[in-house]
Structure formats: structure tokens, C-alpha cells
Design a protein around this motif. Sequence first.
Motif, PDB file in Angstrom:
ATOM      1  N   LEU A 158     -23.795  28.551  28.857  1.00  0.00           N
ATOM      2  CA  LEU A 158     -23.106  28.922  30.095  1.00  0.00           C
ATOM      3  C   LEU A 158     -24.062  29.303  31.224  1.00  0.00           C
ATOM      4  O   LEU A 158     -23.665  29.319  32.383  1.00  0.00           O
ATOM      5  CB  LEU A 158     -22.138  30.074  29.817  1.00  0.00           C
ATOM      6  CG  LEU A 158     -20.979  29.735  28.859  1.00  0.00           C
ATOM      7  CD1 LEU A 158     -20.217  30.998  28.455  1.00  0.00           C
ATOM      8  CD2 LEU A 158     -20.033  28.726  29.499  1.00  0.00           C
ATOM      9  N   ALA A 159     -25.299  29.638  30.883  1.00  0.00           N
ATOM     10  CA  ALA A 159     -26.330  29.991  31.869  1.00  0.00           C
ATOM     11  C   ALA A 159     -25.837  30.998  32.907  1.00  0.00           C
ATOM     12  O   ALA A 159     -25.922  30.750  34.117  1.00  0.00           O
ATOM     13  CB  ALA A 159     -26.843  28.729  32.560  1.00  0.00           C
ATOM     14  N   PRO A 160     -25.311  32.149  32.474  1.00  0.00           N
ATOM     15  CA  PRO A 160     -24.830  33.141  33.436  1.00  0.00           C
ATOM     16  C   PRO A 160     -25.984  33.837  34.157  1.00  0.00           C
ATOM     17  O   PRO A 160     -27.124  33.834  33.678  1.00  0.00           O
ATOM     18  CB  PRO A 160     -24.069  34.138  32.549  1.00  0.00           C
ATOM     19  CG  PRO A 160     -24.808  34.079  31.248  1.00  0.00           C
ATOM     20  CD  PRO A 160     -25.221  32.636  31.091  1.00  0.00           C
ATOM     21  N   ASN A 161     -25.674  34.449  35.279  1.00  0.00           N
ATOM     22  CA  ASN A 161     -26.666  35.244  36.001  1.00  0.00           C
ATOM     23  C   ASN A 161     -26.714  36.685  35.509  1.00  0.00           C
ATOM     24  O   ASN A 161     -27.725  37.371  35.664  1.00  0.00           O
ATOM     25  CB  ASN A 161     -26.363  35.233  37.498  1.00  0.00           C
ATOM     26  CG  ASN A 161     -26.360  33.838  38.071  1.00  0.00           C
ATOM     27  OD1 ASN A 161     -25.305  33.242  38.290  1.00  0.00           O
ATOM     28  ND2 ASN A 161     -27.539  33.263  38.291  1.00  0.00           N
ATOM     29  N   VAL A 162     -25.592  37.137  34.938  1.00  0.00           N
ATOM     30  CA  VAL A 162     -25.476  38.492  34.405  1.00  0.00           C
ATOM     31  C   VAL A 162     -24.738  38.408  33.075  1.00  0.00           C
ATOM     32  O   VAL A 162     -23.788  37.631  32.932  1.00  0.00           O
ATOM     33  CB  VAL A 162     -24.700  39.423  35.372  1.00  0.00           C
ATOM     34  CG1 VAL A 162     -24.539  40.819  34.772  1.00  0.00           C
ATOM     35  CG2 VAL A 162     -25.396  39.493  36.724  1.00  0.00           C
ATOM     36  N   VAL A 163     -25.162  39.216  32.101  1.00  0.00           N
ATOM     37  CA  VAL A 163     -24.467  39.288  30.808  1.00  0.00           C
ATOM     38  C   VAL A 163     -24.106  40.735  30.524  1.00  0.00           C
ATOM     39  O   VAL A 163     -24.951  41.628  30.640  1.00  0.00           O
ATOM     40  CB  VAL A 163     -25.336  38.747  29.660  1.00  0.00           C
ATOM     41  CG1 VAL A 163     -24.561  38.813  28.331  1.00  0.00           C
ATOM     42  CG2 VAL A 163     -25.802  37.331  29.941  1.00  0.00           C
ATOM     43  N   PHE A 164     -22.845  40.970  30.155  1.00  0.00           N
ATOM     44  CA  PHE A 164     -22.383  42.290  29.742  1.00  0.00           C
ATOM     45  C   PHE A 164     -22.356  42.367  28.217  1.00  0.00           C
ATOM     46  O   PHE A 164     -21.664  41.593  27.561  1.00  0.00           O
ATOM     47  CB  PHE A 164     -20.963  42.561  30.246  1.00  0.00           C
ATOM     48  CG  PHE A 164     -20.833  42.757  31.718  1.00  0.00           C
ATOM     49  CD1 PHE A 164     -21.288  43.918  32.331  1.00  0.00           C
ATOM     50  CD2 PHE A 164     -20.223  41.795  32.509  1.00  0.00           C
ATOM     51  CE1 PHE A 164     -21.151  44.113  33.699  1.00  0.00           C
ATOM     52  CE2 PHE A 164     -20.072  41.976  33.871  1.00  0.00           C
ATOM     53  CZ  PHE A 164     -20.537  43.140  34.474  1.00  0.00           C
ATOM     54  N   LEU A 165     -23.081  43.323  27.663  1.00  0.00           N
ATOM     55  CA  LEU A 165     -23.019  43.624  26.236  1.00  0.00           C
ATOM     56  C   LEU A 165     -22.594  45.078  26.097  1.00  0.00           C
ATOM     57  O   LEU A 165     -23.351  45.986  26.458  1.00  0.00           O
ATOM     58  CB  LEU A 165     -24.382  43.407  25.573  1.00  0.00           C
ATOM     59  CG  LEU A 165     -24.908  41.967  25.529  1.00  0.00           C
ATOM     60  CD1 LEU A 165     -26.325  41.951  24.956  1.00  0.00           C
ATOM     61  CD2 LEU A 165     -23.988  41.064  24.716  1.00  0.00           C
ATOM     62  N   CYS A 166     -21.407  45.302  25.609  1.00  0.00           N
ATOM     63  CA  CYS A 166     -20.874  46.660  25.481  1.00  0.00           C
ATOM     64  C   CYS A 166     -21.154  47.167  24.069  1.00  0.00           C
ATOM     65  O   CYS A 166     -20.683  46.587  23.090  1.00  0.00           O
ATOM     66  CB  CYS A 166     -19.371  46.639  25.753  1.00  0.00           C
ATOM     67  SG  CYS A 166     -18.624  48.266  25.996  1.00  0.00           S
ATOM     68  N   SER A 167     -21.945  48.240  23.958  1.00  0.00           N
ATOM     69  CA  SER A 167     -22.359  48.720  22.648  1.00  0.00           C
ATOM     70  C   SER A 167     -22.524  50.240  22.654  1.00  0.00           C
ATOM     71  O   SER A 167     -23.438  50.746  23.310  1.00  0.00           O
ATOM     72  CB  SER A 167     -23.674  48.056  22.226  1.00  0.00           C
ATOM     73  OG  SER A 167     -24.066  48.490  20.943  1.00  0.00           O
TER      74      SER A 167
END
Length: 373
Positions: A158-167
Motif C-alpha cells: 500500500l506504500a502509505p505515508n503514515v502507519v498507525f500501530l496501536c499497542s
Amino acid sequence: MDDQLERLNRLPLRDDLRGQHPYGAPQLNVPIQLNVNENTHGVPRDVQDAIVEAVRSVAGGLNRYPDREFTELRDSLAEYLGHGLTADQLWAANGSNEVLQQILQAFGGPGRSALGFPPTYSMYPLLASGTGTDYLKGVRAEDYGLSAESAAQQVRALAPNVVFLCSPNNPTGTALGLDVVDAVYEAGEASQAIVIVDEAYAEFAHAGTESALTLLPGRRRLIVTRTMSKAFALAGARLGYLAAAPEVIDALRLVRLPYHLSAITQATALAALSHRSSLMAEVEEIKRQRDRIVSELERMGLTPASSDSNFVFFTGLEDPQKIWRGLLEAGVIVRDIGIPGSLRVTAGTERETTVFLERLEQLLAAEGRLPAA
């Protein structure tokens, strides 16, 4: 609601906001509120006294703008987090939502995208929408887990500019392994993706659960966000923060509003940080109640997720809405997050937890799921 929507649609609203609904759980006057993951123990007396004194000390200077760089607070947050962090790696805003918004203002926006992995924190797509950032929905396993291999493959595709990882993840409560964070970071190299690890509930994690703070050295695109709303019992004060490379902090200065952290907010946060031993004692009690909930739900034949947060997500309900209403009738509100067969409950005080568990057991018994009490 239809009339309200009709009036709203008469305005020259942005097209992408039409038909959207604002974020928010039901705000009902219920004795036991276990639906929005607040610290229900409240602010300890010594912390209250410290906050009152701190606010009094700055009240006389409220005719002046606050420290725009909130220097003392950043020093204090760096000291609290440890891991060799320095003040130039810390940033804060009015709740972690504003922190996330500022990140998207700096690194998202029109023509850019942000990737999340639902079910996860429901504010991510709303923050993306508000900043004109395309929101991409990744996928999880059937048990809502996220492996390093799967997450990295999706980032590459997907080549996103931002990635959210909720942990720990909200609503499931489970923490990600650091291998997932590392794999996502490496997979995002091609698109130069900013990787956000949202650790709002980090203080509630089981012993041995490592923070993504340990991965910050040498990773300039990695950001770890935290909040004082949960473990510090300051949901009403609105203070979120992040740790990252100094150049990330410089980028956020380009988009923040002038003097965005009031002198009162800064004083409140500093007082809480200086008296955190009382608050961390509450955290340990909340963890005990959380683990008690997990154990009791398993005894009742339900399937709770292993939780590293201050709440428990559980499945196995035939009619979650019926259970939700039955709890509400007993003065207990939990969260129906719209996932079939499931509910989410905050770990409250011992008394609150007991009322929840006893009422839930009665409701399950009435369905024939358990022997009548």
C-alpha cells in the motif's frame, strides 16, 4: 437527527465530511462508567493537592502567554520515560489526539495516505479525514492479531505515508511484539513512512512487555505516542505526548498552534509527574482488577482477549446489545464497539468490577448460559 443532518447539509461543508458522524461514546448519567477506559480510581489526594498548589503558583501570571516550548514539562517527561531520551526528543499537546493530529498535519494531508489495522482506535480515520489524508484499512487475522509478516507485506503493497500501530490495541487490549514494529518500519523505507506506535495504555502492560521506545535510536521515522489520561488519571486535563527524533519535533513546530499548551495544563502535568508514585500504585490495582475480569469471564464461558491495557475485550455473547442493556439497567455502562458477539469493559475499582461481574453472571444465567445464582 435527520433534521440536524438536513440543516448541516445546507452549509457549504467539505464534501468528504458530508454524512460523517462525530466521535464519541454515549454520555449517560450512570453510577458505574466502564465504557471509555478512564481511570475510575480518581486522582489521589496528594496529587490533587500538588495540582492545586501548582495551578495557584501560575495563576498570577495568566495575563502572559505560557512557555511556548513547555521546556520544564519536556524535561520532566524525558526523565519519566527514561531510555536515554532527552527533552529535544519530546513533544506534548492537548491530549494524544492532538498529538496524532499534528503528526498528520506535518506528514499526511492531501495526496498522502495513512494506514491503520482495524479493529483499532476509531479516531484514526477521523483524524485522517480532518487533515485531508486518505485512510487505508489494513487487515488482521481472525483472532484480531497482527503478525510482522502480514503487517510488513501490507505496508509494502500500500506504500502509505503514515502507519498507525496501536499497542496495546484499542479495542482488543493486546500489545504488539516489537518484531511487528521493526518489520513495519523496514517495510516503510520505500515510501518513507512515518510509523506511529500509539502506546496510550503502556503503563498497564504485563511485566516483560517491551515498549517501542527501545527501538527509537537510529529510527528517525518512528514515533511513540503516550497520554496522561489513563495511568495518570488526567483525562480531564488533556495532556498527550510523544517521543521521536529531534527532527520530528522540529517538523511539528511548523504546524502547532501558537502557545497551544496552557500554563495551567503544563503546571498540572508537572505536578502529576512529580507525584507519580501514588498514581502508579493505582495502576497496579487496576491491573489486578483487569486480570480478575479476564479470569471470571473465562469461568463464565466467554472468551476475553489477553489484555495489556486497563480494559478487557471479550467475545462469545449471543446478543451483546441485550447484555449491554441489562448491565445499563443495573447502573453499569460498558462499550458496545460494534464487533459481533463482543463487548469491552474498563477495569474499575474492586467494587465497580464486582458489580459488573455479578450482573453479567445474572444476565448469562437468564439466557441459560450459566446455572442460576
